[in-house]
Write an enzyme that holds these catalytic residues in place. Structure first.
Site, PDB file in Angstrom:
ATOM      1  N   SER A  91       0.812  -1.231   0.000  1.00 60.14           N
ATOM      2  CA  SER A  91       0.000   0.000   0.000  1.00 60.14           C
ATOM      3  C   SER A  91       0.839   1.271   0.000  1.00 60.14           C
ATOM      4  O   SER A  91       0.379   2.316  -0.451  1.00 60.14           O
ATOM      5  CB  SER A  91      -0.913   0.036   1.228  1.00 60.14           C
ATOM      6  OG  SER A  91      -1.785  -1.059   1.215  1.00 60.14           O
ATOM      7  N   TRP A 151       1.054   3.737  -2.810  1.00 58.78           N
ATOM      8  CA  TRP A 151      -0.225   4.355  -3.169  1.00 58.78           C
ATOM      9  C   TRP A 151      -0.595   5.514  -2.258  1.00 58.78           C
ATOM     10  O   TRP A 151      -1.588   6.200  -2.500  1.00 58.78           O
ATOM     11  CB  TRP A 151      -1.339   3.306  -3.107  1.00 58.78           C
ATOM     12  CG  TRP A 151      -1.227   2.239  -4.156  1.00 58.78           C
ATOM     13  CD1 TRP A 151      -0.098   1.830  -4.800  1.00 58.78           C
ATOM     14  CD2 TRP A 151      -2.292   1.435  -4.683  1.00 58.78           C
ATOM     15  NE1 TRP A 151      -0.394   0.816  -5.674  1.00 58.78           N
ATOM     16  CE2 TRP A 151      -1.728   0.559  -5.618  1.00 58.78           C
ATOM     17  CE3 TRP A 151      -3.655   1.365  -4.429  1.00 58.78           C
ATOM     18  CZ2 TRP A 151      -2.482  -0.379  -6.325  1.00 58.78           C
ATOM     19  CZ3 TRP A 151      -4.412   0.435  -5.126  1.00 58.78           C
ATOM     20  CH2 TRP A 151      -3.833  -0.419  -6.070  1.00 58.78           C
ATOM     21  N   GLY A 171       0.531  11.864   2.451  1.00 57.26           N
ATOM     22  CA  GLY A 171       1.839  12.241   2.970  1.00 57.26           C
ATOM     23  C   GLY A 171       1.989  11.834   4.408  1.00 57.26           C
ATOM     24  O   GLY A 171       1.344  10.891   4.868  1.00 57.26           O
ATOM     25  N   GLU A 228      -5.164  18.353   6.195  1.00 57.43           N
ATOM     26  CA  GLU A 228      -6.141  17.284   5.953  1.00 57.43           C
ATOM     27  C   GLU A 228      -7.162  17.303   7.082  1.00 57.43           C
ATOM     28  O   GLU A 228      -6.987  17.999   8.079  1.00 57.43           O
ATOM     29  CB  GLU A 228      -5.444  15.922   5.837  1.00 57.43           C
ATOM     30  CG  GLU A 228      -4.716  15.775   4.509  1.00 57.43           C
ATOM     31  CD  GLU A 228      -4.014  14.446   4.307  1.00 57.43           C
ATOM     32  OE1 GLU A 228      -4.171  13.543   5.141  1.00 57.43           O
ATOM     33  OE2 GLU A 228      -3.301  14.330   3.304  1.00 57.43           O
ATOM     34  N   HIS A 252     -12.416   5.446   3.544  1.00 54.63           N
ATOM     35  CA  HIS A 252     -12.083   6.777   3.037  1.00 54.63           C
ATOM     36  C   HIS A 252     -13.310   7.321   2.322  1.00 54.63           C
ATOM     37  O   HIS A 252     -13.932   6.620   1.533  1.00 54.63           O
ATOM     38  CB  HIS A 252     -10.895   6.698   2.059  1.00 54.63           C
ATOM     39  CG  HIS A 252     -10.246   8.029   1.845  1.00 54.63           C
ATOM     40  ND1 HIS A 252     -10.847   9.046   1.131  1.00 54.63           N
ATOM     41  CD2 HIS A 252      -9.059   8.528   2.273  1.00 54.63           C
ATOM     42  CE1 HIS A 252     -10.048  10.099   1.125  1.00 54.63           C
ATOM     43  NE2 HIS A 252      -8.954   9.813   1.818  1.00 54.63           N
ATOM     44  N   ARG A 306     -12.860  11.882   9.424  1.00 56.89           N
ATOM     45  CA  ARG A 306     -13.058  11.034   8.243  1.00 56.89           C
ATOM     46  C   ARG A 306     -14.293  10.132   8.339  1.00 56.89           C
ATOM     47  O   ARG A 306     -15.001   9.936   7.356  1.00 56.89           O
ATOM     48  CB  ARG A 306     -11.798  10.189   8.055  1.00 56.89           C
ATOM     49  CG  ARG A 306     -11.722   9.524   6.742  1.00 56.89           C
ATOM     50  CD  ARG A 306     -10.374   8.885   6.558  1.00 56.89           C
ATOM     51  NE  ARG A 306      -9.407   9.831   6.056  1.00 56.89           N
ATOM     52  CZ  ARG A 306      -8.163   9.503   5.723  1.00 56.89           C
ATOM     53  NH1 ARG A 306      -7.755   8.266   5.850  1.00 56.89           N
ATOM     54  NH2 ARG A 306      -7.330  10.410   5.263  1.00 56.89           N
ATOM     55  N   HIS A 358     -10.189   1.497   3.552  1.00 58.82           N
ATOM     56  CA  HIS A 358      -8.936   2.224   3.305  1.00 58.82           C
ATOM     57  C   HIS A 358      -7.818   1.871   4.274  1.00 58.82           C
ATOM     58  O   HIS A 358      -6.663   1.739   3.883  1.00 58.82           O
ATOM     59  CB  HIS A 358      -9.245   3.717   3.391  1.00 58.82           C
ATOM     60  CG  HIS A 358      -8.093   4.623   3.133  1.00 58.82           C
ATOM     61  ND1 HIS A 358      -7.454   4.693   1.909  1.00 58.82           N
ATOM     62  CD2 HIS A 358      -7.450   5.521   3.944  1.00 58.82           C
ATOM     63  CE1 HIS A 358      -6.478   5.583   1.971  1.00 58.82           C
ATOM     64  NE2 HIS A 358      -6.443   6.094   3.196  1.00 58.82           N
ATOM     65  N   GLU A 379       0.706  -0.975   9.578  1.00 53.56           N
ATOM     66  CA  GLU A 379      -0.755  -1.144   9.629  1.00 53.56           C
ATOM     67  C   GLU A 379      -1.193  -2.431  10.322  1.00 53.56           C
ATOM     68  O   GLU A 379      -2.271  -2.488  10.909  1.00 53.56           O
ATOM     69  CB  GLU A 379      -1.319  -1.081   8.203  1.00 53.56           C
ATOM     70  CG  GLU A 379      -2.827  -0.918   8.175  1.00 53.56           C
ATOM     71  CD  GLU A 379      -3.359  -0.573   6.798  1.00 53.56           C
ATOM     72  OE1 GLU A 379      -2.565  -0.203   5.906  1.00 53.56           O
ATOM     73  OE2 GLU A 379      -4.585  -0.681   6.611  1.00 53.56           O
ATOM     74  N   ARG A 433      -8.394   6.777  12.705  1.00 48.13           N
ATOM     75  CA  ARG A 433      -7.043   7.320  12.503  1.00 48.13           C
ATOM     76  C   ARG A 433      -7.106   8.745  11.958  1.00 48.13           C
ATOM     77  O   ARG A 433      -7.868   9.046  11.038  1.00 48.13           O
ATOM     78  CB  ARG A 433      -6.300   6.435  11.494  1.00 48.13           C
ATOM     79  CG  ARG A 433      -4.911   6.906  11.150  1.00 48.13           C
ATOM     80  CD  ARG A 433      -4.319   5.976  10.118  1.00 48.13           C
ATOM     81  NE  ARG A 433      -5.126   5.976   8.920  1.00 48.13           N
ATOM     82  CZ  ARG A 433      -4.800   6.573   7.788  1.00 48.13           C
ATOM     83  NH1 ARG A 433      -3.657   7.206   7.681  1.00 48.13           N
ATOM     84  NH2 ARG A 433      -5.602   6.529   6.748  1.00 48.13           N
ATOM     85  N   SER A 484      -0.360   7.519   9.600  1.00 48.81           N
ATOM     86  CA  SER A 484       0.087   6.121   9.480  1.00 48.81           C
ATOM     87  C   SER A 484       1.531   5.994   9.017  1.00 48.81           C
ATOM     88  O   SER A 484       2.280   5.160   9.545  1.00 48.81           O
ATOM     89  CB  SER A 484      -0.834   5.343   8.546  1.00 48.81           C
ATOM     90  OG  SER A 484      -1.275   6.154   7.501  1.00 48.81           O
ATOM     91  N   LEU A 485       1.962   6.810   8.041  1.00 50.72           N
ATOM     92  CA  LEU A 485       3.374   6.730   7.640  1.00 50.72           C
ATOM     93  C   LEU A 485       4.253   7.120   8.826  1.00 50.72           C
ATOM     94  O   LEU A 485       5.303   6.521   9.068  1.00 50.72           O
ATOM     95  CB  LEU A 485       3.646   7.639   6.433  1.00 50.72           C
ATOM     96  CG  LEU A 485       3.065   7.173   5.086  1.00 50.72           C
ATOM     97  CD1 LEU A 485       3.272   8.237   4.001  1.00 50.72           C
ATOM     98  CD2 LEU A 485       3.684   5.858   4.627  1.00 50.72           C
TER      99      LEU A 485
HETATM  100  C1  SIN Z   1      -5.511  10.775   1.738  1.00 51.48           C
HETATM  101  O1  SIN Z   1      -4.604  11.208   1.058  1.00 51.48           O
HETATM  102  O2  SIN Z   1      -6.628  11.239   1.767  1.00 51.48           O
HETATM  103  C2  SIN Z   1      -5.241   9.588   2.576  1.00 51.48           C
HETATM  104  C3  SIN Z   1      -4.260   9.900   3.584  1.00 51.48           C
HETATM  105  C4  SIN Z   1      -4.354   8.907   4.682  1.00 51.48           C
HETATM  106  O3  SIN Z   1      -5.143   7.970   4.580  1.00 51.48           O
HETATM  107  O4  SIN Z   1      -3.677   9.099   5.689  1.00 51.48           O
END
Ligand code: SIN
Length: 510
Positions: free
Chosen positions: A41, A44, A48, A113, A231, A277, A336, A360, A371, A376-377
């Site tokens: 994943s 994709w 960020g 975001e 998502h 979200r 998602h 994950e 979340r 997550s990154l």
């Molecule tokens: C997004 O770019 O909307 C997803 C980002 C994320 O899931 O953390």
């Protein structure tokens, strides 16, 4: 190929590769089912990585956004570790060669975001942060002498010794067509998520939660498996997997609108398009169900800059003959991200000796019930480094001979039957959906049980079924609505937040 290592990492996304790099100089072997850098994943990820590094930001603010999004279930200590690690994580990724987008003065571009109170998302080439991070980590890993990378090696299960400690994995070498026991003193699961269990997902289809199933079968504690994040804005253009229209679009001012161009998020939450979200996802679903349609309108907010700022979304739109500079984009919720997972302590240790989890697949406690976008990154990097710090100097625990199940060694590997897989995916999208009910969850469990009957332990579907069952069982046990888990038959949250915990009894016959 030597089927033995001190440390074995299963999975080569950002979590697996970053942990491997940070283990230096300790030798580590990374196995990946696909060629390195392909699949998984991470490439994709569009949004960020969140990090409180802006002049008007603090890790306290990031902490409070994380706690609030998680709806009462975020572990405060884990969240502090996460947000405090933001700046160092960005700097370290830059050292590994990641080129985050910069302003003219050399400072990093920071995006907004949903549910973040500040601009704090670092991006790369617009909406290609995941791919940029992966490219840099792949190059760094290939150049690192302490890392052995084994490609096209599929993990099929964990191996445990008589004391229940994990001593490596049962693997299948795709090119040689051979199964083998891979012995390791320490095994790190970095197997990613499970969106591929759903008919509508933004994840690569092979992301089917296999690592979670391995850990559950080995007897590890699984926490909150019911928390699957949907998502709100996957492009609804009849493509599987559904291309993501990143939340950063709304961060730049794009609006959700109905077919007739009217905005609707103000009817659901004071934060409108940038509400948490789960709330946006349920609002989008409600508008679609009411036959008003749901679309993302970026014409005014982004307009002509779209191709440069969001090249990935633009390319997906073009394939569907949509021009987001002049057209609105049809969107729908899609599975998602998995917030639950294999329980770990703050150093990434699971409840089983010799087993660690990162990214994950892990439940470190930072996401709770929902979340916060782009955390997550950051989690993969911060907690990957903690596992590495812990294992780098650790004396090796020699495991007793871990049990490679003799009855499985000579059985050929059987890919999942596509029809059975599709049945499972549809059952999950129906029953373990954005809005769940007891009846629909039992329907899903019935389908899972039916499919189980035809599957042997070496079938590609077996682990997917175990994970699907964990999600459904967790969702049944959670008789309330909280964060990403919404029950139509229990629409309110319990006063006291609680975790669901599932720990399988070890089956003596296996
Ligand atoms: C997004 O770019 O909307 C997803 C980002 C994320 O899931 O953390």
């Amino acid at each position: 190929m030597e089927n033995k290592a001190d440390i074995l990492i299963i999975g080569a996304g950002v979590a697996g590769l970053y942990t491997a790099l940070k283990l230096s100089p300790r030798p580590v072997t990374v196995i990946t089912a696909r060629p390195l850098g392909k699949g998984g994943s991470t490439p994709w990820a569009q949004g960020g990585m969140a990090a409180a590094i802006g002049p008007d930001d603090t890790s306290n603010l990031h902490f409070s956004d994380t706690m609030q999004a998680g709806a009462g279930l975020v572990d405060a200590e884990a969240a502090s570790i996460l947000v405090d690690g933001g700046e160092a994580a960005v700097e370290d990724l830059i050292r590994f060669g990641v080129q985050f987008d910069q302003n003219k003065d050399g400072s990093l571009v920071l995006g907004r975001e949903a549910a973040h109170c500040r601009d704090r998302i670092v991006h790369a080439t617009g909406d290609q942060a995941g791919a940029a991070i992966m490219n840099a980590l792949v190059a760094a890993a290939r150049a690192s002498e302490h890392i052995t990378i084994l490609e096209r090696i599929v993990a099929e299960d964990l191996m445990t010794d008589d004391n229940g400690a994990v001593g490596g994995a049962l693997i299948y070498n795709v090119e040689a067509g051979e199964r083998a026991a891979f012995d390791a003193s320490e095994t790190i699961l970095a197997t990613g998520g499970l969106g591929g269990l759903y008919a509508v997902t933004t994840n690569p289809t092979p992301a089917q939660g296999h690592g979670l199933a391995f850990a559950a079968r080995a007897g590890a504690l699984i926490r909150d498996p019911e928390f699957v994040q949907f998502h709100p804005t996957a492009l609804d253009i009849g493509v599987d997997p559904a291309p993501l229209a990143t939340e950063a679009l709304r961060g730049e001012g794009a609006h959700l609108v109905n077919e007739d161009g009217r905005t609707f998020m103000e009817n659901y939450h004071p934060a409108g398009d940038l509400a948490p979200r789960d709330i946006v996802a349920r609002a989008v679903e409600a508008e679609i169900k009411a036959e008003r349609g749901a679309f993302l309108d970026a014409r005014e907010a982004i307009g002509a800059a779209f191709p440069k700022k969001f090249p990935t979304v633009f390319a997906a739109c073009q394939k569907a003959e949509i021009d987001p500079r002049t057209d609105i984009m049809p969107v729908a919720p899609a599975a998602h991200y998995h917030m639950g997972g294999v329980y770990t302590d703050l150093d990434g240790a699971t409840t089983l000796d010799g087993l660690w989890a990162v990214g994950e697949v892990a439940s470190t406690g930072v996401h709770g019930a929902n979340r916060l976008a782009s955390n997550s990154l950051l989690e993969a990097v911060v907690f990957g480094a903690r596992i590495a710090d812990h294992l780098r100097e650790k004396p090796l625990d020699r495991r007793d001979e871990a049990g490679a199940p003799a009855d499985r060694m000579d059985v050929p590997s059987k890919p999942a039957d596509p029809k059975a897989m599709q049945k499972l995916r549809e059952a999950m999208s129906k029953g373990c959906a954005l809005i769940r009910s007891e009846e629909a969850l039992y329907d899903t469990l019935e389908m899972v049980a039916e499919l189980h009957e035809y599957e042997t332990m070496t079938s590609g579907l077996k682990s997917a079924l175990v994970t699907a069952e964990l999600i459904a069982q967790g969702a049944l046990a959670r008789e309330e609505s909280r964060g990403a888990h919404h029950r139509s038959d229990f629409p309110d949250a319990e006063e006291d937040a609680f975790h669901t915990e599932i720990c399988a009894e070890m089956d003596d016959d296996e």
